[in-house]
Write a protein that holds these residues in place. Sequence first.
Motif, PDB file in Angstrom:
ATOM      1  N   HIS A   1     -16.742  17.416 -13.378  1.00 54.42           N
ATOM      2  CA  HIS A   1     -16.289  16.031 -13.209  1.00 54.42           C
ATOM      3  C   HIS A   1     -17.038  15.316 -12.088  1.00 54.42           C
ATOM      4  CE1 HIS A   1     -13.014  16.315 -16.092  1.00 54.42           C
ATOM      5  NE2 HIS A   1     -12.729  15.046 -15.850  1.00 54.42           N
ATOM      6  N   GLN A   2     -17.308  16.010 -11.007  1.00 57.13           N
ATOM      7  CA  GLN A   2     -17.991  15.346  -9.889  1.00 57.13           C
ATOM      8  C   GLN A   2     -19.391  14.891 -10.286  1.00 57.13           C
ATOM      9  OE1 GLN A   2     -16.176  14.567  -7.227  1.00 57.13           O
ATOM     10  NE2 GLN A   2     -14.548  15.636  -8.325  1.00 57.13           N
ATOM     11  N   ILE A   3     -20.120  15.745 -10.988  1.00 55.11           N
ATOM     12  CA  ILE A   3     -21.481  15.375 -11.406  1.00 55.11           C
ATOM     13  C   ILE A   3     -21.452  14.336 -12.521  1.00 55.11           C
ATOM     14  CG2 ILE A   3     -23.632  16.224 -12.419  1.00 55.11           C
ATOM     15  CD1 ILE A   3     -23.228  17.092  -9.526  1.00 55.11           C
ATOM     16  N   GLU A   4     -20.550  14.514 -13.477  1.00 54.92           N
ATOM     17  CA  GLU A   4     -20.498  13.538 -14.577  1.00 54.92           C
ATOM     18  C   GLU A   4     -20.120  12.157 -14.072  1.00 54.92           C
ATOM     19  OE1 GLU A   4     -20.063  11.077 -17.739  1.00 54.92           O
ATOM     20  OE2 GLU A   4     -18.427  11.405 -16.312  1.00 54.92           O
ATOM     21  N   ASN A   5     -19.211  12.079 -13.116  1.00 54.59           N
ATOM     22  CA  ASN A   5     -18.834  10.774 -12.582  1.00 54.59           C
ATOM     23  C   ASN A   5     -20.043  10.037 -12.013  1.00 54.59           C
ATOM     24  OD1 ASN A   5     -16.135  10.769 -13.238  1.00 54.59           O
ATOM     25  ND2 ASN A   5     -15.452  11.598 -11.283  1.00 54.59           N
ATOM     26  N   ILE A   6     -20.935  10.770 -11.365  1.00 59.69           N
ATOM     27  CA  ILE A   6     -22.144  10.140 -10.839  1.00 59.69           C
ATOM     28  C   ILE A   6     -23.041   9.680 -11.983  1.00 59.69           C
ATOM     29  CG2 ILE A   6     -24.222  10.489  -9.461  1.00 59.69           C
ATOM     30  CD1 ILE A   6     -21.799  10.429  -7.723  1.00 59.69           C
ATOM     31  N   LEU A   7     -23.199  10.525 -13.000  1.00 53.83           N
ATOM     32  CA  LEU A   7     -24.052  10.172 -14.139  1.00 53.83           C
ATOM     33  C   LEU A   7     -23.553   8.925 -14.862  1.00 53.83           C
ATOM     34  CD1 LEU A   7     -24.882  13.620 -15.795  1.00 53.83           C
ATOM     35  CD2 LEU A   7     -26.533  11.967 -14.910  1.00 53.83           C
ATOM     36  N   SER A   8     -22.251   8.875 -15.175  1.00 55.09           N
ATOM     37  CA  SER A   8     -21.733   7.715 -15.911  1.00 55.09           C
ATOM     38  C   SER A   8     -21.586   6.501 -15.007  1.00 55.09           C
ATOM     39  CB  SER A   8     -20.409   8.053 -16.613  1.00 55.09           C
ATOM     40  OG  SER A   8     -19.460   8.566 -15.713  1.00 55.09           O
ATOM     41  N   GLY A   9     -21.613   6.695 -13.686  1.00 53.75           N
ATOM     42  CA  GLY A   9     -21.705   5.561 -12.786  1.00 53.75           C
ATOM     43  C   GLY A   9     -23.082   4.935 -12.856  1.00 53.75           C
ATOM     44  N   LEU A  10     -24.108   5.793 -12.974  1.00 52.20           N
ATOM     45  CA  LEU A  10     -25.484   5.304 -13.103  1.00 52.20           C
ATOM     46  C   LEU A  10     -25.740   4.706 -14.485  1.00 52.20           C
ATOM     47  CD1 LEU A  10     -27.389   8.256 -11.386  1.00 52.20           C
ATOM     48  CD2 LEU A  10     -27.411   5.878 -10.614  1.00 52.20           C
ATOM     49  N   VAL A  11     -25.144   5.312 -15.504  1.00 49.82           N
ATOM     50  CA  VAL A  11     -25.339   4.866 -16.896  1.00 49.82           C
ATOM     51  C   VAL A  11     -23.966   4.641 -17.513  1.00 49.82           C
ATOM     52  CG1 VAL A  11     -26.415   5.408 -19.125  1.00 49.82           C
ATOM     53  CG2 VAL A  11     -27.443   6.256 -17.002  1.00 49.82           C
ATOM     54  N   PRO A  12     -23.380   3.452 -17.332  1.00 48.00           N
ATOM     55  CA  PRO A  12     -22.013   3.197 -17.804  1.00 48.00           C
ATOM     56  C   PRO A  12     -21.826   3.343 -19.313  1.00 48.00           C
ATOM     57  CG  PRO A  12     -22.671   1.543 -16.191  1.00 48.00           C
ATOM     58  CD  PRO A  12     -23.904   2.329 -16.525  1.00 48.00           C
ATOM     59  N   SER A  13     -22.919   3.312 -20.074  1.00 49.40           N
ATOM     60  CA  SER A  13     -22.791   3.479 -21.529  1.00 49.40           C
ATOM     61  C   SER A  13     -22.517   4.925 -21.915  1.00 49.40           C
ATOM     62  CB  SER A  13     -24.069   2.998 -22.225  1.00 49.40           C
ATOM     63  OG  SER A  13     -25.198   3.743 -21.784  1.00 49.40           O
ATOM     64  N   LEU A  14     -22.618   5.857 -20.960  1.00 41.98           N
ATOM     65  CA  LEU A  14     -22.288   7.256 -21.225  1.00 41.98           C
ATOM     66  C   LEU A  14     -20.772   7.426 -21.188  1.00 41.98           C
ATOM     67  CD1 LEU A  14     -22.990  10.311 -21.514  1.00 41.98           C
ATOM     68  CD2 LEU A  14     -23.082  10.391 -18.994  1.00 41.98           C
ATOM     69  N   PRO A  15     -20.124   7.696 -22.331  1.00 42.41           N
ATOM     70  CA  PRO A  15     -18.670   7.920 -22.303  1.00 42.41           C
ATOM     71  C   PRO A  15     -18.353   9.148 -21.453  1.00 42.41           C
ATOM     72  CG  PRO A  15     -19.450   7.544 -24.551  1.00 42.41           C
ATOM     73  CD  PRO A  15     -20.658   7.762 -23.705  1.00 42.41           C
ATOM     74  N   HIS A  16     -17.361   9.013 -20.603  1.00 40.10           N
ATOM     75  CA  HIS A  16     -17.059  10.061 -19.627  1.00 40.10           C
ATOM     76  C   HIS A  16     -16.862  11.429 -20.279  1.00 40.10           C
ATOM     77  CE1 HIS A  16     -15.286  12.137 -16.241  1.00 40.10           C
ATOM     78  NE2 HIS A  16     -14.103  12.204 -16.825  1.00 40.10           N
ATOM     79  N   GLY A  17     -16.027  11.494 -21.309  1.00 37.83           N
ATOM     80  CA  GLY A  17     -15.755  12.769 -21.947  1.00 37.83           C
ATOM     81  C   GLY A  17     -16.973  13.360 -22.630  1.00 37.83           C
ATOM     82  N   CYS A  18     -17.825  12.504 -23.203  1.00 38.75           N
ATOM     83  CA  CYS A  18     -19.056  12.987 -23.825  1.00 38.75           C
ATOM     84  C   CYS A  18     -19.978  13.575 -22.768  1.00 38.75           C
ATOM     85  CB  CYS A  18     -19.753  11.853 -24.566  1.00 38.75           C
ATOM     86  SG  CYS A  18     -18.898  11.319 -26.061  1.00 38.75           S
ATOM     87  N   GLY A  19     -20.043  12.901 -21.614  1.00 38.54           N
ATOM     88  CA  GLY A  19     -20.853  13.432 -20.521  1.00 38.54           C
ATOM     89  C   GLY A  19     -20.378  14.806 -20.094  1.00 38.54           C
ATOM     90  N   LEU A  20     -19.064  14.997 -20.032  1.00 41.58           N
ATOM     91  CA  LEU A  20     -18.504  16.301 -19.670  1.00 41.58           C
ATOM     92  C   LEU A  20     -18.891  17.354 -20.701  1.00 41.58           C
ATOM     93  CD1 LEU A  20     -14.879  15.173 -18.715  1.00 41.58           C
ATOM     94  CD2 LEU A  20     -16.695  15.783 -17.114  1.00 41.58           C
ATOM     95  N   ALA A  21     -18.789  17.004 -21.982  1.00 44.39           N
ATOM     96  CA  ALA A  21     -19.107  17.950 -23.044  1.00 44.39           C
ATOM     97  C   ALA A  21     -20.570  18.358 -23.024  1.00 44.39           C
ATOM     98  CB  ALA A  21     -18.743  17.357 -24.405  1.00 44.39           C
ATOM     99  N   ILE A  22     -21.440  17.441 -22.584  1.00 49.13           N
ATOM    100  CA  ILE A  22     -22.872  17.733 -22.544  1.00 49.13           C
ATOM    101  C   ILE A  22     -23.231  18.616 -21.356  1.00 49.13           C
ATOM    102  CG2 ILE A  22     -25.166  16.721 -22.247  1.00 49.13           C
ATOM    103  CD1 ILE A  22     -24.074  14.237 -23.773  1.00 49.13           C
ATOM    104  N   ILE A  23     -22.755  18.255 -20.170  1.00 46.66           N
ATOM    105  CA  ILE A  23     -23.182  18.998 -18.980  1.00 46.66           C
ATOM    106  C   ILE A  23     -22.279  20.186 -18.664  1.00 46.66           C
ATOM    107  CG2 ILE A  23     -24.209  16.908 -18.020  1.00 46.66           C
ATOM    108  CD1 ILE A  23     -21.944  16.902 -15.921  1.00 46.66           C
ATOM    109  N   GLY A  24     -21.073  20.202 -19.236  1.00 43.09           N
ATOM    110  CA  GLY A  24     -20.142  21.293 -18.957  1.00 43.09           C
ATOM    111  C   GLY A  24     -20.725  22.669 -19.237  1.00 43.09           C
ATOM    112  N   PRO A  25     -21.356  22.872 -20.403  1.00 45.78           N
ATOM    113  CA  PRO A  25     -21.939  24.189 -20.670  1.00 45.78           C
ATOM    114  C   PRO A  25     -23.011  24.603 -19.666  1.00 45.78           C
ATOM    115  CG  PRO A  25     -21.655  22.981 -22.709  1.00 45.78           C
ATOM    116  CD  PRO A  25     -21.358  22.009 -21.596  1.00 45.78           C
TER     117      PRO A  25
END
Length: 371
Positions: A249-273
């Motif tokens: 969550h900490q890293i994804e929050n930064i990513l979707s802050g930089l790219v607001p078009s990245l849906p938060h949950g999708c970002g988690l699913a991508i970087i979580g693994p």
Amino acid sequence: MHFGPSSEESLRSYVKGVRKVIIVTGRIAAKASGALDDVIAILRDNGVEYSIFDRVVANPPSSLADELAKYVKDFGAEALIAIGGGSTIDTAKVASAIVANGGTALDYLYGKRRAQTCLPVYAVNLTHGTGSEVNRYANMTDVTRGDKLGNEVCYPKAAFDDPRYTISMPMEQVLCTTFDALYHAYEAATTVGSSPLVWALAEESIRRIVENLPLAVANPKDESPRYWLMYSSMISGVAIDLSPTNIVHQIENILSGLVPSLPHGCGLAIIGPALAPIIHSASPDISTRLLRILEPSGNITAETAGNILEKFAESVGFNRRLGYYGIGRDIVREAVRRAFSNPIVAERLRTRLGRVNLDEQKLTELLTSMI
């Protein structure tokens, strides 16, 4: 917390005697779900004057809460009714704190000011992913730094989870909000200091997700799996109220802050693994316990943890990468740099996984592999 079909009818008892409220929404979901019409009918039946603030966007900037707070003050509202997912509920929470205690949104996001009281917020939840309807946290993007972060703000006075309202969600949102609930559970349970209660909530949440997300994908109009996905999201929301999220969550929050078009949950699913091996190394016992729900057979190790999470996402039709949302190496490097330079995020990365040594270069490499 009011849960189940037609639970929003319980809102009637809360608005009785209230003179003015602000309805907080985005542009589409509140109308498409039917929730907006239902809430307006309840307000009209009780003679409550209302005004609609429908400017909430995904990954909202902190300035939006400041704007909403002014709107609330100018209208003289006595309460806010947030109809939407996490972005809407979080914006309403922060605005309610500003109205009651002064200051700006950034004061609350950085913990410079604590809400001693809040204008009542009633959360009519439209997704099975946020958990914000049952916890005290709010996430917004710092307009001065461009970093998205969350902090304690306030609890809603009451919340309403009606699974009927999730049927109108696009399939991407069905998947992404559910992944948010999944990672809420996985991270809350593996954060240092989590309790057996959090482990139990996380196990139940993940089990219900594994059982019901494939059914929701196969039959999007079927309300039954949505009931259990919303239930999973709710108890995951309780879990993170008891034990916070960690690295994903900490890293994804930064990513979707930089790219607001990245849906938060999708970002988690991508970087979580990519980050799961770090989590598993820090909390191998509870990570194994949770991942065993996804992979009943086979050896679960730090090396296989990420594959298990990725395989589950692919099994329900999600196989996107960061590049799909326009995120390349430069953005990944910038996200990691910001994570380590933001004092709040850096402290969370340092402490929530038992002081696991996180190397900036290695973290960049792991995330770059998901482009």
